[in-house]
Design a protein around this motif. Structure first.
Motif, PDB file in Angstrom:
ATOM      1  N   ARG A  50      -5.717   0.370   8.566  1.00  0.00           N
ATOM      2  CA  ARG A  50      -4.293   0.020   8.531  1.00  0.00           C
ATOM      3  C   ARG A  50      -3.627   0.490   9.815  1.00  0.00           C
ATOM      4  O   ARG A  50      -3.925   1.575  10.307  1.00  0.00           O
ATOM      5  CB  ARG A  50      -3.614   0.683   7.332  1.00  0.00           C
ATOM      6  CG  ARG A  50      -4.112   0.158   5.992  1.00  0.00           C
ATOM      7  CD  ARG A  50      -3.452   0.914   4.848  1.00  0.00           C
ATOM      8  NE  ARG A  50      -3.958   0.481   3.552  1.00  0.00           N
ATOM      9  CZ  ARG A  50      -4.151   1.290   2.512  1.00  0.00           C
ATOM     10  NH1 ARG A  50      -3.875   2.579   2.621  1.00  0.00           N
ATOM     11  NH2 ARG A  50      -4.602   0.825   1.377  1.00  0.00           N
TER      12      ARG A  50
ATOM     13  N   ASP B  80       0.803  -1.221   0.000  1.00  0.00           N
ATOM     14  CA  ASP B  80       0.000   0.000   0.000  1.00  0.00           C
ATOM     15  C   ASP B  80       0.835   1.270   0.000  1.00  0.00           C
ATOM     16  O   ASP B  80       0.422   2.313   0.528  1.00  0.00           O
ATOM     17  CB  ASP B  80      -0.974   0.016   1.204  1.00  0.00           C
ATOM     18  CG  ASP B  80      -1.879  -1.202   1.209  1.00  0.00           C
ATOM     19  OD1 ASP B  80      -2.165  -1.723   0.119  1.00  0.00           O
ATOM     20  OD2 ASP B  80      -2.300  -1.625   2.295  1.00  0.00           O
TER      21      ASP B  80
ATOM     22  N   ALA C   4      -7.470  -1.048   0.671  1.00  0.00           N
ATOM     23  CA  ALA C   4      -8.161  -0.901  -0.614  1.00  0.00           C
ATOM     24  C   ALA C   4      -8.863  -2.204  -1.020  1.00  0.00           C
ATOM     25  O   ALA C   4      -9.760  -2.198  -1.844  1.00  0.00           O
ATOM     26  CB  ALA C   4      -7.162  -0.489  -1.699  1.00  0.00           C
TER      27      ALA C   4
ATOM     28  N   GLY D 288      -4.529  -4.333  -3.796  1.00  0.00           N
ATOM     29  CA  GLY D 288      -5.504  -3.291  -4.129  1.00  0.00           C
ATOM     30  C   GLY D 288      -4.711  -2.062  -4.509  1.00  0.00           C
ATOM     31  O   GLY D 288      -4.076  -1.442  -3.649  1.00  0.00           O
ATOM     32  N   HIS D 289      -4.673  -1.752  -5.793  1.00  0.00           N
ATOM     33  CA  HIS D 289      -3.865  -0.623  -6.281  1.00  0.00           C
ATOM     34  C   HIS D 289      -4.796   0.509  -6.708  1.00  0.00           C
ATOM     35  O   HIS D 289      -5.590   0.352  -7.633  1.00  0.00           O
ATOM     36  CB  HIS D 289      -2.968  -1.083  -7.441  1.00  0.00           C
ATOM     37  CG  HIS D 289      -1.923  -2.064  -7.004  1.00  0.00           C
ATOM     38  ND1 HIS D 289      -0.952  -2.566  -7.838  1.00  0.00           N
ATOM     39  CD2 HIS D 289      -1.677  -2.635  -5.794  1.00  0.00           C
ATOM     40  CE1 HIS D 289      -0.176  -3.390  -7.164  1.00  0.00           C
ATOM     41  NE2 HIS D 289      -0.598  -3.459  -5.923  1.00  0.00           N
TER      42      HIS D 289
HETATM   43 MG    MG Z   1      -2.869  -1.684  -1.821  1.00  0.00          MG
END
Ligand code: MG
Ligand code: GDP
Ligand code: IMO
Length: 428
Positions: free
Chosen positions: A303, A13, A297, A40-41
């Motif tokens: 987080r 991330d 994401a 997850g971009h």
């Molecule tokens: Mg990510």
């Protein structure tokens, strides 16, 4: 041309998706080399946010080839959801994307096994994204897996059934309830749709492009501290997230790797379980999470947040052979008057500046240096020349201590909030 690599230096991330999208105009080919829908971009442009899981982050640019490499694991259901979202944006998938026949398939039973295994671990759980990553890579290395290319074979259903029944035997050992019917039907429907995509032997494509002088950027997923060999084992993912993973995950020889862009946040985050020496539990960590919108994401989980960790970053630079650094989320630190930098750890009564073997079983107490912060809002800056002097000092400090130039500074989630920088750093 050699193949450049962009990968995360922390626990994922770091902003890989955003920066790959920014760099894509300079490249002809963008290739994912490992991981799968655990990633997850996030990309932002024209006021819209997009989250990609398996598809490379160059997909929004026309006239580029996006490769899903052999090292990637694919869940057809999640993949098709991504495709539908992209088609709604008028992205012509077959013009822009090819998939390696050698990429492995995530079966519905892989996901179940992931969930059953995590549940059985109780408090010791990895904090997996529950996308079936671990069980799929286990079948790959155990030589039981199904690959994308198998979809084209006559006995695909037979091989699927054989692997599924193996999984069902394993699942019977857990106290875990499930109903496979719906997921399996959906999965089979999505598999059919894969026959309409461009399935290729991507190692040939990549090397032919390279020899033809095309520019290739390999896009990493997760981060170095989640690497199966060099991360905080067992709290890691199941693939090699490092530069070497780009070689095996695309079929690129080590001597054909060019620039290695190592990306890191101006602080640290981690989602899931496992050691995090600089983690901030209290009010300061909460402020960081809020300012940085630090929620996963892929899973939406909050987080964990903490200060930057230099011994961990140095380790990541060493393992990856990083040639250029990219720092993201500098804007988030505007929230703090002073910034802490962990330069070493207290470990078993000694001061050390490296990650010890037993990073999981031991208490590492961070040793901090404190630097002046900046309170200016950075998100509207148009050029690196406009940054506050204290941010400049932070950049200089990090370059010196990491012995690597910082060439991009990101100051917001949007494509345009990116400051390119000509580093003047030289080895003393
Ligand atoms: Mg990510
Ligand atoms: P990736 O997995 O490395 O691609 O990163 P993620 O997309 O999971 O997480 C990065 C998050 O930070 C996303 O929400 C991005 O939109 C956002 N982001 C990226 N760069 C910056 C930045 O420089 N500043 C801020 N405030 N957000 C950023
Ligand atoms: P991107 O590419 C952050 C973490 C999970 C868990 C551990 C193992 O977006 O940076 P897995 O599902 O792989 O079995 O989970 O790794 N993890 C990530 N954390 N970013 C990611 O990807 C991650 N992919 C996996 O939270 O702790």
């Amino acid at each position: 041309m050699k193949v450049d690599v962009l990968l995360g230096l922390q626990w994922g991330d770091e902003g890989k998706g955003k920066v790959v999208d920014v760099l894509t105009p300079d490249y002809d080919v963008i290739a994912r080399f490992q991981g799968g829908p655990n990633a997850g971009h996030t990309l932002e442009f024209d006021g819209i946010k997009h989250v990609l899981h398996t598809i490379p982050s160059g997909i929004f640019h026309s006239n580029k080839t996006n490769v899903v490499g052999n090292g990637v694991v694919i869940d057809p259901i999640i993949f098709m959801k991504e495709i539908v979202a992209l088609e709604a944006m008028n992205v012509n998938i077959n013009e822009r994307m090819v998939i390696s026949r050698k990429a492995h398939l995530i079966l519905p039973t892989h996901r179940l096994l992931d969930a059953a295994s995590e549940q059985a671990k109780g408090k010791k759980k990895i904090g997996s994204t529950l996308k079936g990553i671990g069980p799929t890579y286990m079948d790959k290395t155990g030589r039981n897996g199904l690959r994308i290319g198998d979809i084209e074979s006559d006995n695909f259903q037979e091989r699927y059934d054989a692997l599924k029944s193996k999984h069902l035997q394993l699942l019977a050992q857990y106290d875990f309830e499930f109903d496979l019917t719906e997921m399996e039907a959906e999965w089979m429907k999505c598999i059919e749709k894969f026959k309409g995509f461009k399935l290729v032997d991507s190692e040939h494509l990549i090397n032919a492009q390279r020899r033809a002088g095309k520019k290739i950027l390999a896009e990493g997923a997760q981060g170095t501290l989640l690497d199966i060999d060099f991360g905080s084992y067992p709290f890691v993912t199941s693939s090699n997230t490092i530069t070497a993973g780009a070689c095996t995950g695309l079929g690129v020889a080590p001597n054909q790797i060019g620039e290695v862009y190592g990306i890191f946040k101006a602080y640290c985050t981690r989602v899931g379980s496992g050691p995090f020496p600089t983690e901030l539990d209290g009010e300061v960590g909460e402020r960081m999470r809020k300012a940085g919108h630090e929620f996963g994401a892929t899973t939406g989980r909050p987080r964990r947040c903490g200060w930057i960790d230099i011994p961990a970053l140095k380790y990541a630079c060493m393992i990856n052979g990083v040639t250029q650094l990219i720092m993201t989320k500098a804007d988030v630190l505007s929230e703090f008057e002073h910034i802490k930098v962990c330069t070493a750890y207290e470990y078993l009564g000694e001061k050390i500046d490296y990650l010890p073997f037993d990073v999981v079983g031991s208490e590492l107490t961070p040793v901090y240096e404190e630097l002046e912060g900046w309170s200016e809002d950075l998100t509207g800056l148009g050029s690196i020349d406009e940054i506050p002097s204290t941010l400049q000092a932070y950049i200089d400090y990090l370059e010196r201590i990491l012995e690597t130039p910082i060439t991009i500074v990101s100051v917001g989630p949007d494509r345009n909030q990116t400051l390119m920088r000509e580093s003047t750093w030289v080895i003393a």
